[in-house]
Write a protein that holds these residues in place. Structure first.
Motif, mmCIF file in Angstrom:
data_model
loop_
_atom_site.group_PDB
_atom_site.id
_atom_site.type_symbol
_atom_site.label_atom_id
_atom_site.label_comp_id
_atom_site.label_asym_id
_atom_site.label_seq_id
_atom_site.Cartn_x
_atom_site.Cartn_y
_atom_site.Cartn_z
ATOM 1 N N ALA A 1 6.757 11.055 -6.954
ATOM 2 C CA ALA A 1 7.704 11.670 -6.026
ATOM 3 C C ALA A 1 7.028 12.815 -5.292
ATOM 4 N N TRP A 2 7.717 13.322 -4.296
ATOM 5 C CA TRP A 2 7.217 14.439 -3.489
ATOM 6 C C TRP A 2 8.311 15.486 -3.485
ATOM 7 N N VAL A 3 7.954 16.754 -3.579
ATOM 8 C CA VAL A 3 8.965 17.791 -3.779
ATOM 9 C C VAL A 3 9.787 18.088 -2.518
ATOM 10 N N TYR A 4 9.233 17.784 -1.359
ATOM 11 C CA TYR A 4 9.959 18.103 -0.132
ATOM 12 C C TYR A 4 10.762 16.897 0.339
ATOM 13 N N THR A 5 11.939 17.157 0.886
ATOM 14 C CA THR A 5 12.772 16.059 1.377
ATOM 15 C C THR A 5 12.420 15.699 2.825
ATOM 16 N N GLU A 6 11.725 16.608 3.526
ATOM 17 C CA GLU A 6 11.376 16.350 4.921
ATOM 18 C C GLU A 6 10.231 15.338 4.990
ATOM 19 N N PRO A 7 10.247 14.459 6.015
ATOM 20 C CA PRO A 7 9.120 13.535 6.187
ATOM 21 C C PRO A 7 7.816 14.316 6.302
ATOM 22 N N THR A 8 6.794 13.821 5.608
ATOM 23 C CA THR A 8 5.546 14.586 5.460
ATOM 24 C C THR A 8 4.349 13.768 5.905
ATOM 25 N N PHE A 9 3.444 14.424 6.622
ATOM 26 C CA PHE A 9 2.198 13.797 7.068
ATOM 27 C C PHE A 9 1.060 14.411 6.270
ATOM 28 N N LEU A 10 0.435 13.578 5.458
ATOM 29 C CA LEU A 10 -0.674 14.009 4.603
ATOM 30 C C LEU A 10 -1.979 13.643 5.285
ATOM 31 N N PHE A 11 -2.758 14.675 5.666
ATOM 32 C CA PHE A 11 -4.064 14.439 6.275
ATOM 33 C C PHE A 11 -5.105 14.315 5.175
ATOM 34 N N THR A 12 -5.681 13.147 5.069
ATOM 35 C CA THR A 12 -6.723 12.909 4.072
ATOM 36 C C THR A 12 -7.504 11.659 4.445
ATOM 37 N N PRO B 1 3.787 8.797 -2.506
ATOM 38 C CA PRO B 1 5.229 8.980 -2.676
ATOM 39 C C PRO B 1 6.017 8.612 -1.417
ATOM 40 N N GLU B 2 7.255 8.209 -1.619
ATOM 41 C CA GLU B 2 8.141 7.909 -0.503
ATOM 42 C C GLU B 2 8.282 9.160 0.363
ATOM 43 N N GLY B 3 8.308 8.965 1.654
ATOM 44 C CA GLY B 3 8.470 10.101 2.565
ATOM 45 C C GLY B 3 7.165 10.644 3.077
ATOM 46 N N ILE B 4 6.047 10.154 2.507
ATOM 47 C CA ILE B 4 4.731 10.632 2.948
ATOM 48 C C ILE B 4 4.026 9.567 3.777
ATOM 49 N N THR B 5 3.515 9.986 4.916
ATOM 50 C CA THR B 5 2.690 9.126 5.746
ATOM 51 C C THR B 5 1.268 9.667 5.675
ATOM 52 N N VAL B 6 0.336 8.821 5.268
ATOM 53 C CA VAL B 6 -1.071 9.239 5.161
ATOM 54 C C VAL B 6 -1.751 9.016 6.513
ATOM 55 N N VAL B 7 -2.363 10.086 7.015
ATOM 56 C CA VAL B 7 -3.032 10.021 8.319
ATOM 57 C C VAL B 7 -4.393 10.692 8.206
ATOM 58 N N SER B 8 -5.206 10.526 9.233
ATOM 59 C CA SER B 8 -6.472 11.250 9.290
ATOM 60 C C SER B 8 -6.880 11.384 10.746
ATOM 61 N N GLY B 9 -7.848 12.277 10.973
ATOM 62 C CA GLY B 9 -8.357 12.441 12.323
ATOM 63 C C GLY B 9 -7.658 13.563 13.068
ATOM 64 N N VAL C 1 3.471 19.016 7.478
ATOM 65 C CA VAL C 1 2.074 18.583 7.578
ATOM 66 C C VAL C 1 1.297 19.265 6.462
ATOM 67 N N THR C 2 0.475 18.517 5.755
ATOM 68 C CA THR C 2 -0.345 19.121 4.697
ATOM 69 C C THR C 2 -1.713 18.460 4.627
ATOM 70 N N GLY C 3 -2.699 19.256 4.234
ATOM 71 C CA GLY C 3 -4.013 18.721 3.914
ATOM 72 C C GLY C 3 -4.066 18.271 2.461
ATOM 73 N N ARG C 4 -5.188 17.665 2.097
ATOM 74 C CA ARG C 4 -5.279 17.020 0.789
ATOM 75 C C ARG C 4 -5.291 18.018 -0.378
ATOM 76 N N SER C 5 -6.018 19.136 -0.237
ATOM 77 C CA SER C 5 -6.064 20.089 -1.356
ATOM 78 C C SER C 5 -4.683 20.690 -1.601
ATOM 79 N N THR C 6 -3.987 20.991 -0.515
ATOM 80 C CA THR C 6 -2.649 21.561 -0.651
ATOM 81 C C THR C 6 -1.708 20.546 -1.298
ATOM 82 N N TYR C 7 -1.791 19.305 -0.851
ATOM 83 C CA TYR C 7 -0.975 18.232 -1.452
ATOM 84 C C TYR C 7 -1.272 18.123 -2.947
ATOM 85 N N ASP C 8 -2.543 18.118 -3.298
ATOM 86 C CA ASP C 8 -2.910 17.979 -4.717
ATOM 87 C C ASP C 8 -2.362 19.153 -5.524
#
Ligand SMILES: NC(=O)c1ccc[n+]([C@@H]2O[C@H](COP(=O)([O-])OP(=O)(O)OC[C@H]3O[C@@H](n4cnc5c(N)ncnc54)[C@H](OP(=O)(O)O)[C@@H]3O)[C@@H](O)[C@H]2O)c1
Length: 180
Positions: free
Chosen positions: A69-80, A88-96, A50-57
């Motif tokens: 691409a994304w550096v981590y191989t684990e499925p990732t939830f980007l809160f933004t 990138p593949e492997g990232i699901t964008v979510v919010s709330g 799980v990551t927030g937007r500033s950390t992702y950036d």
């Protein structure tokens, strides 16, 4: 039960980054081999991130990611609230609220841990939702005076383990409960 863990470095005065999202204070620190929770052992138990937007950036700008691409191989939830162009593949964008995504995050983790990479307000939102069990901090021998806080809120923690790795003081805590 899925274990949610916030594993991070922090300054002695409690900042994840300076006001400009710089980690120069961290990257300039010598590291050792004596961690009580080495990164390789930690990440081996992680099933989702799980990551927030500033950390992702920051990660996208500094961790040698190939564009798209994304550096981590684990499925990732980007809160933004602002989906990046070309997610990138492997990232699901979510919010709330984190609780709204709990089922999806835990399904992605597949019985392994969830690593909350940061930042501090997002980690606090997870903690308030009962979705933060452990905090592992590597405390760098540096202060910044201001910056992005470790945990955006009031929480009671239980100290479980301590260690030293080069100049870093390490501490592992159980998140007990939010303080009112
Ligand atoms: N020291 C370390 O080891 C370490 C570890 C982790 C992070 N860091 C650094 O610490 C800094 C943390 O930055 P930060 O405090 O700004 O935190 P962040 O969580 O990385 O980013 C905050 C942003 O994420 C989005 N966000 C957070 N929660 C959300 C939610 N529930 N729903 C939708 N969007 C949400 C919002 O962006 P939008 O509304 O703009 O989309 C918010 O402004 C970064 O520079 C990072 O690189 C350091």
């Amino acid at each position: 039960m899925t274990r949610y863990r916030f594993f991070t470095a922090v300054t002695l005065d409690g900042f994840l980054a300076d006001e400009h999202d710089s980690l120069d204070w961290l990257l300039s620190q010598p590291t050792g081999e004596e961690s009580v929770l080495p990164y390789d052992a930690f990440i081996a138990d992680v099933g989702a991130i799980v990551t927030g937007r500033s950390t992702y950036d920051w990660v996208q700008a500094h961790e040698g990611a190939v564009e798209g691409a994304w550096v981590y191989t684990e499925p990732t939830f980007l809160f933004t609230h602002r989906a990046p162009a070309g997610v990138p593949e492997g990232i699901t964008v979510v919010s709330g609220p984190p609780a709204e995504h709990r089922v999806a995050i835990e399904a992605a983790a597949g019985g392994k841990d969830v690593w909350i990479v940061g930042g501090g307000d997002l980690a606090a939102a997870f903690a308030r939702a009962g979705m933060l069990h452990e905090l592992f901090v590597s405390i760098a021998p540096v202060t910044l005076g201001a910056g992005k806080p470790l945990l955006g809120g009031r929480f009671d923690l239980e100290l479980l383990e301590t260690g030293r790795n080069a100049g870093f003081l390490e501490a592992r805590y159980r998140v007990v409960e939010a303080r009112s």
